[in-house]
Enzyme design. Structure first.
Site, short mmCIF file in Angstrom:
data_model
loop_
_atom_site.label_atom_id
_atom_site.label_comp_id
_atom_site.label_asym_id
_atom_site.label_seq_id
_atom_site.Cartn_x
_atom_site.Cartn_y
_atom_site.Cartn_z
N HIS A 1 0.84 -1.03 0.05
CA HIS A 1 -0.03 -0.09 0.15
C HIS A 1 0.84 1.25 0.02
O HIS A 1 0.31 2.32 -0.50
CB HIS A 1 -0.97 0.13 1.30
CG HIS A 1 -2.29 -1.23 0.92
ND1 HIS A 1 -2.30 -1.81 1.98
CD2 HIS A 1 -2.57 -1.56 -0.08
CE1 HIS A 1 -3.31 -2.86 1.74
NE2 HIS A 1 -3.46 -2.67 0.44
N HIS B 1 -7.76 -8.03 -7.89
CA HIS B 1 -8.36 -8.46 -6.97
C HIS B 1 -8.56 -7.60 -5.72
O HIS B 1 -7.55 -7.15 -4.87
CB HIS B 1 -7.32 -9.49 -6.21
CG HIS B 1 -7.15 -10.74 -7.38
ND1 HIS B 1 -6.38 -10.67 -8.50
CD2 HIS B 1 -7.50 -12.06 -7.40
CE1 HIS B 1 -6.42 -11.49 -9.06
NE2 HIS B 1 -7.05 -12.80 -8.42
N SER C 1 -6.25 -1.05 -0.76
CA SER C 1 -5.80 -0.51 -2.17
C SER C 1 -6.97 0.23 -2.99
O SER C 1 -6.52 1.29 -3.29
CB SER C 1 -5.13 -1.69 -3.18
OG SER C 1 -5.97 -2.72 -2.94
N GLU D 1 -13.69 -7.98 -8.17
CA GLU D 1 -13.73 -8.59 -6.68
C GLU D 1 -14.73 -9.95 -7.05
O GLU D 1 -15.92 -9.68 -7.17
CB GLU D 1 -13.98 -8.11 -5.65
CG GLU D 1 -14.16 -8.69 -4.34
CD GLU D 1 -13.27 -9.69 -3.85
OE1 GLU D 1 -11.91 -9.18 -3.62
OE2 GLU D 1 -13.38 -10.76 -3.63
N GLY E 1 -10.74 -11.16 -11.95
CA GLY E 1 -9.86 -10.23 -12.17
C GLY E 1 -8.58 -10.53 -13.31
O GLY E 1 -8.38 -9.53 -14.08
N ASP F 1 -3.21 -8.35 -7.53
CA ASP F 1 -3.03 -8.79 -6.19
C ASP F 1 -3.64 -9.89 -5.93
O ASP F 1 -4.66 -9.67 -5.02
CB ASP F 1 -3.18 -7.31 -5.44
CG ASP F 1 -3.07 -7.54 -3.90
OD1 ASP F 1 -2.03 -8.43 -3.59
OD2 ASP F 1 -3.77 -7.06 -2.93
N1 SAM Z 1 -6.04 -5.82 -3.30
C1 SAM Z 1 -6.56 -5.76 -1.74
C2 SAM Z 1 -5.94 -4.77 -1.00
O1 SAM Z 1 -4.67 -4.81 -0.99
O2 SAM Z 1 -6.86 -3.99 -0.25
C3 SAM Z 1 -6.63 -7.10 -1.06
C4 SAM Z 1 -6.85 -8.32 -2.07
S1 SAM Z 1 -6.82 -9.87 -1.52
C5 SAM Z 1 -5.17 -10.06 -1.27
C6 SAM Z 1 -7.28 -10.70 -2.66
C7 SAM Z 1 -8.97 -10.83 -3.06
O3 SAM Z 1 -8.95 -11.48 -4.24
C8 SAM Z 1 -9.90 -11.41 -2.28
O4 SAM Z 1 -10.86 -10.40 -1.53
C9 SAM Z 1 -10.38 -12.43 -2.93
O5 SAM Z 1 -11.83 -12.62 -2.58
C10 SAM Z 1 -10.40 -12.22 -4.26
N2 SAM Z 1 -10.32 -13.16 -5.43
C11 SAM Z 1 -9.81 -14.32 -5.30
N3 SAM Z 1 -9.85 -14.96 -6.38
C12 SAM Z 1 -10.19 -13.81 -7.51
C13 SAM Z 1 -10.40 -13.74 -8.84
N4 SAM Z 1 -10.27 -14.82 -9.41
N5 SAM Z 1 -10.91 -12.34 -9.42
C14 SAM Z 1 -11.12 -11.41 -8.58
N6 SAM Z 1 -10.97 -11.38 -7.14
C15 SAM Z 1 -10.50 -12.61 -6.68
#
Ligand code: SAM
Length: 277
Positions: A19, A42, A100, A118, A144, A164
């Site tokens: 971040h 993500h 993020s 998401e 994503g 991410d």
């Molecule tokens: N980027 C966020 C942040 O830094 O604030 C944190 C994201 S977290 C590491 C990963 C997220 O991806 C989770 O909320 C999960 O539910 C979501 N996720 C998992 N597989 C996914 C996909 N194929 N496409 C989109 N989101 C997905």
């Protein structure tokens, strides 16, 4: 299938690296002309309550954002990120941790655009609540990787892309590099950040080796706070690949990641705290 929930890890050391670097990247991009399109593969829920049962389980933020907020002599770029976090936390103990998408929304202008993917229904709903009807933001309950693979240069926009995933799937370690390579080929002006975990058993090596051959110009920004151990589990550090950034911006980011390494380094003579889950 979607078992990962970022609330358990919000504000940990890996988050602070990601971040703070995202915050600096967007601040530097904002100095240029024209609209910025921010895309995130993500997105998570946007804003994390550190008093939630999930965040309280392992209290990972205590060795992360809480340590960073208390650090002396953070340097201007880390300090700028920390003052952004403080805006959500008027009292001393941090409670609300901006993820993020919230950082992007806080830095970008009214004419910029924010596209978020998401997939988790609960996180997706929370993300929609976080943004209400902010006209800049579009939220897709979509994969994503697939969303970002379709990116093309916009008419006026410079694109900033954050990749991410949670790395629950082994295939993510190579998929992130392939996606970054694909986006860079489609839009050579895009600024791309790929977050990755540095694991005790070194399994991120496959990602780094693929990046070396496919994205040789990528800057590798890494912070490591515990010794690797092939028999252990968990994160001993985190890193970002930064692709498509001007050289002087990449230098600033590297200096920032070095500062973060120092902030999280165990004091001389003390044992390192353990890996994050
Ligand atoms: N980027 C966020 C942040 O830094 O604030 C944190 C994201 S977290 C590491 C990963 C997220 O991806 C989770 O909320 C999960 O539910 C979501 N996720 C998992 N597989 C996914 C996909 N194929 N496409 C989109 N989101 C997905």
């Amino acid at each position: 299938m979607l078992s990962y929930q970022h609330s358990f890890h919000a504000g940990n050391r890996a988050d602070v690296l990601k971040h703070a670097c995202l915050h600096l990247t967007l601040r530097l991009m904002r100095r240029g002309q024209g609209e910025i399109r921010y895309v995130e593969t993500h997105a998570g829920r946007g804003l994390y309550d550190l008093r939630s049962a999930a965040a309280q389980k392992n209290r990972e933020y205590e060795t992360g954002i809480a340590v960073a907020l208390a650090a002396k002599g953070a340097g201007p770029d880390l300090a700028a990120y920390l003052s952004f976090v403080r805006r959500f936390n008027p009292t001393r103990a941090p409670r609300w941790y901006p993820g993020s998408p919230v950082i992007a929304a806080g830095l970008l202008a009214p004419h910029d655009r924010i596209d978020l993917a998401e997939l988790h229904p609960q996180e997706h709903a929370a993300l929609e609540d976080t943004f209400g009807d902010d006209p800049r933001v579009r939220i897709a309950k979509a994969n994503g990787f697939e969303l970002a693979a379709k990116l093309r240069p916009g008419a006026a926009a410079r694109t900033a892309l954050l990749i991410d995933p949670s790395y629950e799937l082994k295939s993510d370690y190579l998929a992130v590099v392939d996606l970054a390579e694909r986006v860079r080929a489609a839009d050579p002006r895009a600024a791309i950040l790929v977050w990755y975990p540095v694991m005790a058993d070194g399994r991120e090596g496959v990602l780094l080796r693929r990046a070396e051959s496919r994205l040789p110009e990528a800057a590798v920004l890494q912070a490591v706070w515990a010794a690797p151990d092939p028999k252990a589990r968990g994160l001993v550090g985190a890193g970002l690949l930064a692709v498509g950034l001007p050289r002087q911006h990449a230098r600033r980011l590297r200096a920032l990641s070095d500062t973060i390494s120092r902030v999280f380094a165990p004091p001389a003579g003390a044992a390192a705290s353990g890996p994050d889950d």
